[in-house]
Design a protein around this motif. Structure first.
Motif, short mmCIF file in Angstrom:
data_model
loop_
_atom_site.label_atom_id
_atom_site.label_comp_id
_atom_site.label_asym_id
_atom_site.label_seq_id
_atom_site.Cartn_x
_atom_site.Cartn_y
_atom_site.Cartn_z
N VAL A 77 0.87 -1.18 0.00
CA VAL A 77 0.00 0.00 0.00
C VAL A 77 0.91 1.22 0.00
N GLN A 78 0.80 2.03 -1.06
CA GLN A 78 1.77 3.09 -1.30
C GLN A 78 1.29 4.46 -0.83
N SER A 79 0.08 4.86 -1.25
CA SER A 79 -0.38 6.22 -0.96
C SER A 79 -1.89 6.29 -1.11
N MET A 80 -2.43 7.49 -0.89
CA MET A 80 -3.87 7.70 -0.96
C MET A 80 -4.13 9.12 -1.44
N PHE A 81 -5.23 9.30 -2.16
CA PHE A 81 -5.70 10.64 -2.48
C PHE A 81 -7.22 10.67 -2.41
N PHE A 82 -7.79 11.87 -2.30
CA PHE A 82 -9.22 12.03 -2.12
C PHE A 82 -9.84 12.79 -3.28
N ASP A 83 -11.13 12.52 -3.50
CA ASP A 83 -11.94 13.33 -4.41
C ASP A 83 -13.39 13.22 -3.97
N GLY A 84 -13.96 14.35 -3.54
CA GLY A 84 -15.34 14.31 -3.05
C GLY A 84 -15.46 13.38 -1.86
N ASP A 85 -16.43 12.46 -1.93
CA ASP A 85 -16.65 11.52 -0.84
C ASP A 85 -15.80 10.26 -0.95
N ASN A 86 -14.95 10.19 -1.95
CA ASN A 86 -14.19 8.98 -2.20
C ASN A 86 -12.73 9.10 -1.81
N ALA A 87 -12.16 7.97 -1.41
CA ALA A 87 -10.72 7.86 -1.19
C ALA A 87 -10.18 6.81 -2.15
#
Length: 351
Positions: A77-87
């Motif tokens: 698991v490398q990283s995460m980003f968000f958009d609206g209600d989603n990850a």
């Protein structure tokens, strides 16, 4: 007269109900609203995501499996980003991006095609831009160092719709003023600037090799680089004209690892120590804010963030057993420690 009184009563009741509704607290969106996600890279098995509430009282060691049962995220698991209600959780070893609701963590979709060793991502106008290391070999950096690309993902369909070929290596990515800024890792020395509108590499700024963490503040991009056998530097790139200045670290700070800009200070780390200097300083501070005892096989922290008057540290551990995440005050006083997953590497704030 009776009608007037009834009318006034009706208006009063309406206003009371309206005010009561306005004053009522908003319904929570889910159990994981207003907290911090700790990404755990994982070792030979699947990685995971831990959750810490903002007040540090609630903790879930493995959010994804708690919500989604036997389904797994995958390797590294490398990283995460968000958009609206989603990850969007990038899992580099499994070439997948897992899409969940950021507040409930319930699985929505998986993006499993068009990715090759994905690293980091950002969002602009309904599209995600994700760096892919492609055939890059960490054991042999000379291999595959010109075939990295950006996967352009349509977030309505969760599919990779196109690629932006970089003819370079690519790692971290940041969006600022409509442009994508990408660091090249290891022996490559460019800061890549991509125009997402034209899907083309616009320019490459020579900043020096081994660039890693970067942050932007007030139109200046701060990049930390630590070349093997050379002096570490914080490179400041003025984005309006790409002019550049540098703060060269003393030899005692060779190998600085993480950078975060908070409240006009640049915080950086070396092994298990944290330092800070004013963003306008011309010399790096060698005075420790704090130091902790690591259980890492490499003797250093992997995840680091400064936010809300706190310092967050994730100790990589030995990448075979669960490790620790620590929360400190800005003066180095321990506030809380948590046993998270295997190989914690980063923090993401779910506001």
């Amino acid at each position: 007269m009776k009608l007037s009184r009834l009318f006034l009563i009706a208006i009063s009741v309406s206003l009371f109900v309206s005010c009561s509704q306005d004053d009522a607290p908003a319904e929570p969106k889910g159990l994981y609203e207003n907290g911090i996600f700790v990404l755990n890279e994982g070792g030979s098995g699947s990685g995971s995501v831990s959750y810490i509430s903002n007040d540090l009282t609630d903790f879930t060691q493995s959010v994804y499996t708690t919500v989604n049962g036997t389904d797994i995220l995958g390797k590294y698991v490398q990283s995460m980003f968000f958009d609206g209600d989603n990850a969007y959780i990038i899992v580099g070893g499994s070439n997948v991006i897992t899409v969940v609701n950021r507040y409930t963590f319930k699985l929505i979709a998986k993006i499993e095609t068009g990715l090759k060793t994905p690293r980091y991502g950002v969002v602009k106008d309904g599209k995600a831009y994700v760096t892919n290391a492609n055939t890059y070999s960490y054991s042999n950096p000379a291999t595959g160092n010109t075939d990295d690309y950006i996967a352009v993902i349509d977030l309505q369909t969760n599919t990779v719709e196109s690629k932006i070929e970089l003819n370079a290596t690519a790692n971290r990515i940041l969006l600022e003023n409509g442009k994508l800024y990408i660091t090249e890792p290891y022996n490559n020395d460019k800061l890549l600037v991509v125009n997402p509108s034209t899907k083309a590499l616009e320019t490459a700024v020579a900043i020096g090799s081994d660039a890693n963490t970067m942050e932007v503040k007030d139109g200046v991009l701060y990049v930390l680089r630590s070349p093997y056998g050379g002096r570490s530097e914080m490179v400041k790139v003025k984005l309006s004209d790409k002019t550049m200045t540098k703060v060269v670290f003393p030899e005692s700070l060779d190998g600085v690892g993480n950078l975060d800009i908070y409240d006009n200070k640049a915080y950086y780390t070396l092994n298990t120590s944290v330092y800070a200097m004013n963003v306008n300083a011309t010399e790096a501070s060698t005075t420790e804010i704090m130091k902790y005892t690591s259980t890492s096989a490499y003797g250093k922290m992997y995840g680091f963030a400064v936010r809300d008057n706190r310092i967050y540290i994730a100790d990589g551990g030995d990448f075979s057993a669960n490790s620790k995440a620590y929360v400190y005050s800005l003066t180095g006083t321990i506030q809380k420690e948590f046993t998270v997953g295997v190989g914690p590497n980063s923090f993401y704030f779910n506001d």
